[in-house]
Design a protein around this motif. Sequence first.
Motif, mmCIF file in Angstrom:
data_model
loop_
_atom_site.group_PDB
_atom_site.id
_atom_site.type_symbol
_atom_site.label_atom_id
_atom_site.label_comp_id
_atom_site.label_asym_id
_atom_site.label_seq_id
_atom_site.Cartn_x
_atom_site.Cartn_y
_atom_site.Cartn_z
ATOM 1 N N GLU A 77 0.827 -1.205 0.000
ATOM 2 C CA GLU A 77 0.000 0.000 0.000
ATOM 3 C C GLU A 77 0.862 1.257 0.000
ATOM 4 N N TRP A 78 0.210 2.377 -0.330
ATOM 5 C CA TRP A 78 0.862 3.673 -0.340
ATOM 6 C C TRP A 78 0.790 4.322 1.045
ATOM 7 N N LYS A 79 1.874 4.985 1.415
ATOM 8 C CA LYS A 79 1.948 5.803 2.617
ATOM 9 C C LYS A 79 2.545 7.157 2.229
ATOM 10 N N GLU A 80 2.387 8.137 3.105
ATOM 11 C CA GLU A 80 3.100 9.394 2.898
ATOM 12 C C GLU A 80 3.849 9.773 4.166
ATOM 13 N N ALA A 81 4.988 10.425 3.990
ATOM 14 C CA ALA A 81 5.819 10.840 5.114
ATOM 15 C C ALA A 81 5.256 12.141 5.667
ATOM 16 N N ILE A 82 4.722 12.094 6.878
ATOM 17 C CA ILE A 82 3.996 13.248 7.415
ATOM 18 C C ILE A 82 4.908 14.450 7.651
ATOM 19 N N HIS A 83 6.207 14.214 7.830
ATOM 20 C CA HIS A 83 7.136 15.315 8.083
ATOM 21 C C HIS A 83 7.644 15.971 6.802
ATOM 22 N N HIS A 84 7.344 15.396 5.647
ATOM 23 C CA HIS A 84 7.996 15.863 4.413
ATOM 24 C C HIS A 84 6.995 16.110 3.290
#
Length: 310
Positions: A77-84
């Motif tokens: 699955e796809w994730k996103e880096a919350i800090h970037h």
Amino acid sequence: MWRKYLLGLVSAGIVLSGCSQEVEEGAEKDEKTEQQESKDYLESFEGNFGHVHGLGYMKDGFAFAAHTGLKVYDGEEWKEAIHHPHDYMGFQVTEDGFLSSGHPIPNSDLENPLGLQKGTLEEEDLEALAFYKESDFHVMGAGYANPSVYIFNEQPNSELEQGFYKSPDRGNTWEPFDAAGIEGGIFQIAVHPTDEEKVAVATDSGVFLSENGGGSFEMISEAGQGGGLYFSEETLFFGLYKGEASMISYTLDDATTSSISLPEMSEDAVMYFAKEGDQMALYTFNGAAYYSEDGGGNWDKIAEEGETVS
């Protein structure tokens, strides 16, 4: 239409003391370990992430440096880096995180452009290494396990004129390199993970390899649009478009080549490529992304026109 888009991208191309201290340090380590294990620096993502400016494998999966921040595909699955959430350019994965350039999001505490920055997925803060608020390096390569950085500097800044430069020490010092033998519009640079003398350049004329730190280059591909540059210890991988897309593995020791099977593409080609063992991921000029877990034997489409595919 694809050729027009491709040429536009190529043109755009021209990191207390005593017991109480021990308790505090232990607590900090436990907290950091807990955070890494829970991966609360990533969150689920679906939707449109816009265009991509780089791709590499990190411990959490394949990281795509998108217009809307770092997106990570972990094989499921796809994730996103919350800090970037920033618009990273010239994105390069290293053994201790990533190096990149680009532009901060509006209302960020960071100023534009980013220059050369170093970061990790887990931490919000970036470390400015060079030319902060001066330069945006679209065309940049960096060693995974060596401190070298190679760039094509499009616009002069306080220290560098336009042209090819390299830094042996992550941006502390810079020197020009000759780049003799390169033909065509500059599109990508890649650096060998451990040998800083080996560097590859992709242009709209083909793929070129140097083994002397950029002093001279030899064309190692047929004529065509180069892309998808990726070094392993023993091999350089690259994409080529000459009427149809191909992906080549080039053995560094003896210059032998072999083809890697690609998913079906219509008027499209490999723009970025990365691998880890038998896992591979690629991103195309038309905004599609694919993932393979068997060395290219089978491919799953995971994005189309910059939109995630579930």
